[in-house]
Design an enzyme around this catalytic site. Structure first.
Site, PDB file in Angstrom:
ATOM      1  N   SER A 155     -28.782   8.585  -1.081  1.00  0.00           N
ATOM      2  CA  SER A 155     -29.394   9.567  -1.971  1.00  0.00           C
ATOM      3  C   SER A 155     -30.482   8.899  -2.832  1.00  0.00           C
ATOM      4  O   SER A 155     -31.431   8.352  -2.282  1.00  0.00           O
ATOM      5  CB  SER A 155     -28.315  10.243  -2.818  1.00  0.00           C
ATOM      6  OG  SER A 155     -28.836  11.360  -3.499  1.00  0.00           O
ATOM      7  N   ASP A 191     -28.249  19.563   4.745  1.00  0.00           N
ATOM      8  CA  ASP A 191     -28.140  18.993   3.399  1.00  0.00           C
ATOM      9  C   ASP A 191     -28.570  20.049   2.380  1.00  0.00           C
ATOM     10  O   ASP A 191     -29.727  20.477   2.382  1.00  0.00           O
ATOM     11  CB  ASP A 191     -29.046  17.750   3.298  1.00  0.00           C
ATOM     12  CG  ASP A 191     -28.904  17.007   1.975  1.00  0.00           C
ATOM     13  OD1 ASP A 191     -28.532  17.626   0.959  1.00  0.00           O
ATOM     14  OD2 ASP A 191     -29.187  15.791   1.957  1.00  0.00           O
ATOM     15  N   HIS A 212     -24.903  16.505   2.205  1.00  0.00           N
ATOM     16  CA  HIS A 212     -25.581  15.445   1.436  1.00  0.00           C
ATOM     17  C   HIS A 212     -24.660  14.246   1.315  1.00  0.00           C
ATOM     18  O   HIS A 212     -23.672  14.267   0.575  1.00  0.00           O
ATOM     19  CB  HIS A 212     -25.986  15.958   0.056  1.00  0.00           C
ATOM     20  CG  HIS A 212     -26.796  14.958  -0.718  1.00  0.00           C
ATOM     21  ND1 HIS A 212     -28.057  14.563  -0.317  1.00  0.00           N
ATOM     22  CD2 HIS A 212     -26.511  14.247  -1.839  1.00  0.00           C
ATOM     23  CE1 HIS A 212     -28.524  13.659  -1.159  1.00  0.00           C
ATOM     24  NE2 HIS A 212     -27.603  13.437  -2.094  1.00  0.00           N
TER      25      HIS A 212
END
Length: 338
Positions: A153, A280, A307
């Site tokens: 991320s 996502d 995600h």
């Protein structure tokens, strides 16, 4: 072992929901259900503080492998926003790589984990120089080679930006892999506010406010925010951070400051892989589809995964462990033959 690709990830229903994948990725349920083998990287780990340059100190944890006479190399792991070296996905990936013979360094970004008292200034996402400097310090202190890097991320975004700078400062990074990295921060911010379900923004804001209050307690003589600012939502509090605590003149200028969108990654000099998921809900897939990448960057868009989820089954283990290990091991095997 042949390399895995995103198309190989085929979880059972209902784990084909991007929302379920995302919610499970950092949940307490997942941490409870994970097998003990997924936490071994924390056993005997050495807590350390590394040099971020200009007086900045960043914390981390180093674990030496014991399964081989010599390590395959050194694997550095970057967590996501408001994660830490003890985030489930970091522990799980680190434990898998440790079992494969890698030495592991897990780095906390400023004000993450229990590091709020190390530096007076607040964390923000454009503090790239200190992370590059810290990686250089890690490379010098733990010389196992090859040196490889994975991030998740926001940590994936940092990993890609760091990798574009290592050749400029002489850090011998061989390969970088980013899982669901933030590509265009403005798009990600708008997505969390406008199109993602409300509970994602609520989750991140709860963790961020808690982190800011922890920072305030560490430096009670310094007022970081007014209470009215702390009550704002993501955009308002981010803008207050930018105007109060950075040199950027606007929120958009700050967001552009850590973007890797468009053709920015044409500057990448080393092999890299970006793994993301079409479902996502936090980072829209169009940000990846619009990238202009050089041939040395592999873009792999899986149909499922959410995600930073990629959870295989109800045992809560992740597809990304084998995915990352396979590519890291291939780098090490090629390095050994050089």
């Amino acid at each position: 072992m042949s390399l895995l690709y995103g198309k190989d990830f085929r979880p059972p229903w209902p784990l084909r929901s991007g929302h379920i994948q995302t919610m499970l990725s950092s949940s307490g349920v997942r941490r409870l259900l994970l097998p003990a083998a997924a936490k071994t990287v924390s056993q005997g780990a050495e807590p350390v503080v590394v040099d971020g340059g200009n007086g900045v100190r960043l914390s981390g944890a180093y674990t030496a492998q014991s399964s081989r006479p010599e390590p395959r190399g050194l694997a550095v792991l970057f967590h996501g926003w408001e994660g830490s070296v003890d985030s489930t996905y970091v522990l799980q990936t680190g434990s898998r790589l440790l079992a494969d013979g890698w030495d592991i360094f897990r780095l906390n970004f400023r004000d993450h984990g229990d590091s709020h008292g190390l530096n007076e200034a607040l964390f923000h996402s454009c503090q790239l120089d200190e992370v590059v400097h810290a990686l250089g310090d890690i490379a010098r202190r733990w010389p196992a080679r090859p040196l490889v890097l994975a991030g998740f991320s926001l940590g994936g975004n940092f990993a890609l930006r760091v990798a574009m700078h290592t050749s400029l400062v002489g850090i011998p990074l061989s390969y970088v892999l980013a899982v669901c990295p933030i590509i265009d921060p403005a798009v990600g911010l708008f997505s969390l506010e406008e199109s993602a379900p409300w509970f994602y923004q609520a989750y991140f804001m709860r963790k961020w406010r808690h982190s800011l209050l922890t920072k305030q307690k560490a430096f009670p003589e310094h007022q970081y925010f007014e209470m009215s600012e702390m009550k704002q939502h993501l955009r308002g509090l981010t803008e207050a951070l930018v105007l109060r605590h950075t040199d950027f003149k606007s929120l958009q200028q700050y967001l552009d400051g850590y973007s890797v969108a468009g053709d920015i990654m044409q500057a990448m000099q080393i092999p890299a892989t970006i793994l993301t998921a079409r479902d996502d809900p936090v980072i829209p897939v169009r940000s990846f589809e619009q990238l202009e990448l050089p041939p040395n960057i592999e873009l792999d868009i899986a149909p499922y995964g959410g995600h930073c989820g990629f959870i295989r089954d109800f045992g809560m283990t992740s597809f990304t462990d084998d995915y990352i290990a396979g590519r890291f091991n291939a780098v090490a095997d090629g390095h050994d033959k050089m």
